[in-house]
Design an enzyme around this catalytic site. Structure first.
Site, PDB file in Angstrom:
ATOM      1  N   HIS A 183      -2.305   1.735   7.066  1.00 60.18           N
ATOM      2  CA  HIS A 183      -2.568   1.568   5.636  1.00 60.18           C
ATOM      3  C   HIS A 183      -2.337   2.881   4.904  1.00 60.18           C
ATOM      4  O   HIS A 183      -2.841   3.923   5.305  1.00 60.18           O
ATOM      5  CB  HIS A 183      -4.021   1.112   5.457  1.00 60.18           C
ATOM      6  N   CYS A 206       0.829  -1.215   0.000  1.00 58.75           N
ATOM      7  CA  CYS A 206       0.000   0.000   0.000  1.00 58.75           C
ATOM      8  C   CYS A 206       0.858   1.257   0.000  1.00 58.75           C
ATOM      9  O   CYS A 206       0.526   2.243  -0.655  1.00 58.75           O
ATOM     10  CB  CYS A 206      -0.932   0.007   1.207  1.00 58.75           C
ATOM     11  N   ASN A 244      -8.410   3.961  -2.708  1.00 59.52           N
ATOM     12  CA  ASN A 244      -7.728   2.814  -2.118  1.00 59.52           C
ATOM     13  C   ASN A 244      -7.086   1.984  -3.230  1.00 59.52           C
ATOM     14  O   ASN A 244      -7.329   2.245  -4.420  1.00 59.52           O
ATOM     15  CB  ASN A 244      -8.759   1.988  -1.331  1.00 59.52           C
TER      16      ASN A 244
END
Ligand SMILES: *[C@@H]1O[C@H](CO)[C@@H](O)[C@H](O)[C@H]1NC(C)=O
Ligand SMILES: *[C@@H]1O[C@H](CO)[C@@H](O)[C@H](O)[C@H]1NC(C)=O
Length: 344
Positions: free
Chosen positions: A292, A117, A312
């Site tokens: 994240h 990520c 995302n």
């Protein structure tokens, strides 16, 4: 869950309280969220329909600023710029408000089963800012960042085991990043396509192949293009950022986004977050799963609630077409605490 060495200790301390083999999509969580508040709606995400808590923890590979200071890579302020001198719009959406860049900025990637990520949230913001600045439609490689941004220079980032999105921005400025993009890019078109295909855990459907039982291992930094049909040499394909910096508050974040494009941030994922389907997320129930990194693409207000619009890297089948909104202005889940970008 694997990120920095230091956070592993925190993990060990909290692991006893969290059942990592439990299903991620639990009715008790969804019902609690939907009855407890009215800013966001929870549901079963097709991306995680049969996944366990451990399966999503693999994806959470970001070091957050509120972790011990020694591990966090701070870039310092944007030099030669004073924020607050220009009027900033009340709402802004990079996926529609930068004409000509809608397709590029609006595209949602998929990190597959790897804690990359931090490489996605940073590389995508670099990519989108290139489009805003120059109309550049090239895709840049999260793979190059993932494999080659490592060691002290990259805040001890460790590939699929997690890393620092802020340090990636410093690396874009010092080293640059190659062309790349998704797993299935056309042969010969970019240097470093993403090496891992979108996958799912424990599903029967043909849509996704199975994820590996653990997670993918970090690709090697070979300093050569992975795609042998690509004609430009690795070193010649690199494109650098002009600068990298940390952004410290809501107003500065809004000015950066509406002027230069998306920015990189990170936040704490709690057990209720993967069930997000629409509305403005705020932590409602469940334990912390990890840090994240993502890309903030816009901001606004929905039914009186201020939000950040966030892209995302969990495929467009997750959340609201791959996006989510999260409460703005109160450092919800640390979302305003580890923010970086750069001029490209
Ligand atoms: C998203 O998942 C689908 C499978 O449902 C896959 O075909 C697609 O390539 C994935 N998107 C990306 C960007 O990998
Ligand atoms: C989830 O797992 C169950 C039990 O193995 C299975 O019956 C079901 O079809 C799976 N769901 C999907 C979408 O594959």
């Amino acid at each position: 869950m694997k990120f920095s060495l230091v956070s592993l200790f925190a993990l060990v301390a909290s692991a006893s309280a969290l059942d990592t083999s439990a299903p991620l999509m639990r009715e008790e969580i969804i019902n609690k969220v939907n009855s407890a508040q009215s800013t966001w709606v929870a549901g079963v995400s097709p991306r995680f329909v049969n996944a366990t808590v451990a399966n999503v923890q693999v994806l959470l590979g970001a070091v957050l600023s509120h972790e011990p200071a020694s591990t966090h890579f701070d870039l310092g302020p944007r030099e030669g710029h004073t924020y607050g001198l220009t009027a900033v719009p009340d709402s802004f959406d990079s996926t529609t408000d930068f004409p000509g860049c809608e397709d590029l900025i609006g595209h949602v990637r998929d990190q597959s089963s790897c804690g990359s990520c931090w490489a996605f949230g940073s590389t995508e913001a670099f990519n989108d800012r290139r489009c805003v600045a120059y109309g550049d439609k090239q895709w840049y490689a999260a793979e190059d960042t993932l494999a080659c941004c490592s060691g002290i220079r990259c805040g001890l980032s460790m590939g699929c085991n997690g890393g620092q999105p802020t340090s990636a921005w410093a690396w874009f400025a010092s080293t640059g990043v190659t062309s790349g993009g998704d797993y299935d890019v056309e042969k010969g078109s970019t240097c470093n396509p993403y090496p891992f295909e979108a996958c799912a855990h424990h599903v029967d459907s043909d849509t996704y192949p199975d994820c590996p039982s653990d997670e993918y291992s970090t690709p090697k930094c070979t300093k050569e293009c992975i795609d042998g049909d690509f004609k430009t040499a690795y070193a010649d394909d690199k494109v650098k950022a002009k600068s990298s910096f940390t952004i410290r508050n809501e107003a500065d974040m809004m000015e950066e986004i509406s002027t230069n494009g998306p920015i990189t941030a990170a936040f704490t994922v709690y057990e209720d977050f993967p069930t997000y389907t629409s509305g403005v997320y705020q932590h409602t129930t469940g334990k912390s799963l990890g840090g994240h990194a993502i890309e903030i693409v816009g901001y606004g207000e929905e039914d009186g609630t201020k939000y950040w619009k966030v892209k995302n890297s969990w495929n467009d089948s997750w959340g609201d077409g791959g996006y989510f909104k999260i409460l703005r202005g109160s450092n919800e889940c640390g979302i305003e605490g580890t923010v970086s970008a750069g001029l490209v």
